[in-house]
Design a protein around this motif. Structure first.
Motif, PDB file in Angstrom:
ATOM      1  N   ALA A  70       0.823  -1.215   0.000  1.00 47.74           N
ATOM      2  CA  ALA A  70       0.000   0.000   0.000  1.00 47.74           C
ATOM      3  C   ALA A  70       0.852   1.258   0.000  1.00 47.74           C
ATOM      4  O   ALA A  70       0.337   2.348  -0.256  1.00 47.74           O
ATOM      5  N   THR A 101      -2.264  -9.893   0.606  1.00 53.74           N
ATOM      6  CA  THR A 101      -2.646  -8.480   0.475  1.00 53.74           C
ATOM      7  C   THR A 101      -1.463  -7.529   0.644  1.00 53.74           C
ATOM      8  O   THR A 101      -1.588  -6.347   0.329  1.00 53.74           O
ATOM      9  N   THR A 124       0.741   6.990  -0.591  1.00 56.60           N
ATOM     10  CA  THR A 124      -0.090   5.935  -1.155  1.00 56.60           C
ATOM     11  C   THR A 124       0.341   5.628  -2.586  1.00 56.60           C
ATOM     12  O   THR A 124       0.950   6.458  -3.262  1.00 56.60           O
ATOM     13  N   THR A 127      -4.341   1.929  -5.930  1.00 62.06           N
ATOM     14  CA  THR A 127      -5.698   2.372  -5.596  1.00 62.06           C
ATOM     15  C   THR A 127      -5.846   2.336  -4.083  1.00 62.06           C
ATOM     16  O   THR A 127      -6.175   1.288  -3.510  1.00 62.06           O
ATOM     17  N   THR A 129      -7.250   2.734  -0.249  1.00 63.67           N
ATOM     18  CA  THR A 129      -8.552   2.604   0.382  1.00 63.67           C
ATOM     19  C   THR A 129      -8.958   3.965   0.953  1.00 63.67           C
ATOM     20  O   THR A 129      -8.125   4.861   1.116  1.00 63.67           O
ATOM     21  N   PRO A 130     -10.256   4.142   1.265  1.00 69.28           N
ATOM     22  CA  PRO A 130     -10.667   5.410   1.883  1.00 69.28           C
ATOM     23  C   PRO A 130      -9.887   5.726   3.153  1.00 69.28           C
ATOM     24  O   PRO A 130      -9.532   6.877   3.396  1.00 69.28           O
ATOM     25  N   GLN A 132      -6.813   4.829   3.869  1.00 62.85           N
ATOM     26  CA  GLN A 132      -5.456   5.230   3.505  1.00 62.85           C
ATOM     27  C   GLN A 132      -5.442   6.657   2.966  1.00 62.85           C
ATOM     28  O   GLN A 132      -4.550   7.445   3.291  1.00 62.85           O
ATOM     29  N   ARG A 133      -6.448   7.012   2.157  1.00 65.70           N
ATOM     30  CA  ARG A 133      -6.519   8.381   1.649  1.00 65.70           C
ATOM     31  C   ARG A 133      -6.738   9.371   2.782  1.00 65.70           C
ATOM     32  O   ARG A 133      -6.173  10.473   2.781  1.00 65.70           O
TER      33      ARG A 133
END
Length: 232
Positions: A70, A101, A124, A127, A129-130, A132-133
């Protein structure tokens, strides 16, 4: 007779019907298999971080490498800071790594990716995750870590272009001062004979030695030729 026979047949059918009905029997409790797929707490796995490769990769105590997918590869500007953060949080700590993962968790279940993102020690990739954002955005708003000075969110610091050297001063104009003719030395002749002996006669007006007293006819020429009228 027929009534009795009917009753007997009916009774026989009834009994036979009861004998053909299946009866469900539960299995004994001791035969029930015991479920063994319960999750094991990360702290009980016995896997620790042996060394830090960089801000997103570590070597585990079992000899394998764990890479947090990630997190982006640290940029040159903030790579050292990211590695220092990973060392402080992970080195010699028990962890759990999911190779499917690429998620790395601390002993208490904390997701290391979120921890690094929230402290500006990671960026990040792919793509996110919410969560992580949100963690990355919190570090950006402070700003802290790679989002602060000197990186400003960039992987490399821009080397400031040195200002151009100041232009060379223009050479001072060479002003040629007008040549002032030297003033003639004062000359005095008591008589025209003195002027003639000095080779200065005749004396014109403005020349050294000219005096009105030596210019009898006031024509601007003193000590004219002795053959001229009124010479001295």
């Amino acid at each position: 007779m027929s009534g009795v026979v009917l009753a007997a047949l009916t009774a026989g059918c009834t009994v036979q019907g009861h004998q053909s009905t299946p009866v469900a029997v539960e299995k004994p409790v001791e035969d029930t298999p015991v479920t063994t797929s319960a999750s094991v707490a990360p702290a009980q796995l016995g896997i620790t971080v042996a060394s830090i490769v960089d801000g997103r990769s570590v070597m585990l105590s079992d000899g394998s490498k764990a890479e947090v997918t990630a997190l982006a590869q640290p940029g040159p500007c903030w790579a050292d800071a990211a590695a220092s953060f990973a060392k402080a949080m992970l080195l010699n700590q028990q962890v759990r790594y999911d190779r499917t993962t690429g998620a790395l968790s601390l002993a208490d279940g904390t997701d290391y990716a979120l921890l690094a993102l929230g402290n500006g020690a990671g960026r990040t990739t792919g793509t996110p995750t919410p969560g992580q954002r949100e963690a990355e955005g919190a570090a950006q708003r402070v700003p802290m870590g790679l989002w602060g000075t000197p990186c400003g969110g960039k992987d490399t610091t821009e080397t400031p272009t040195p200002p151009p050297p100041p232009p060379a001063p223009a050479p001072a104009p060479t002003t040629t001062k007008p040549t002032t003719p030297p003033k003639p030395k004062p000359v005095f002749f008591a008589t025209c004979d003195d002027a003639r002996r000095a080779g200065a006669a005749p004396l014109y007006w403005g020349q050294p030695g000219y005096r009105v007293e030596l210019d009898d006819n006031r024509n601007g020429i003193a000590c004219e030729s002795r053959y001229s009228t009124g010479y001295r």
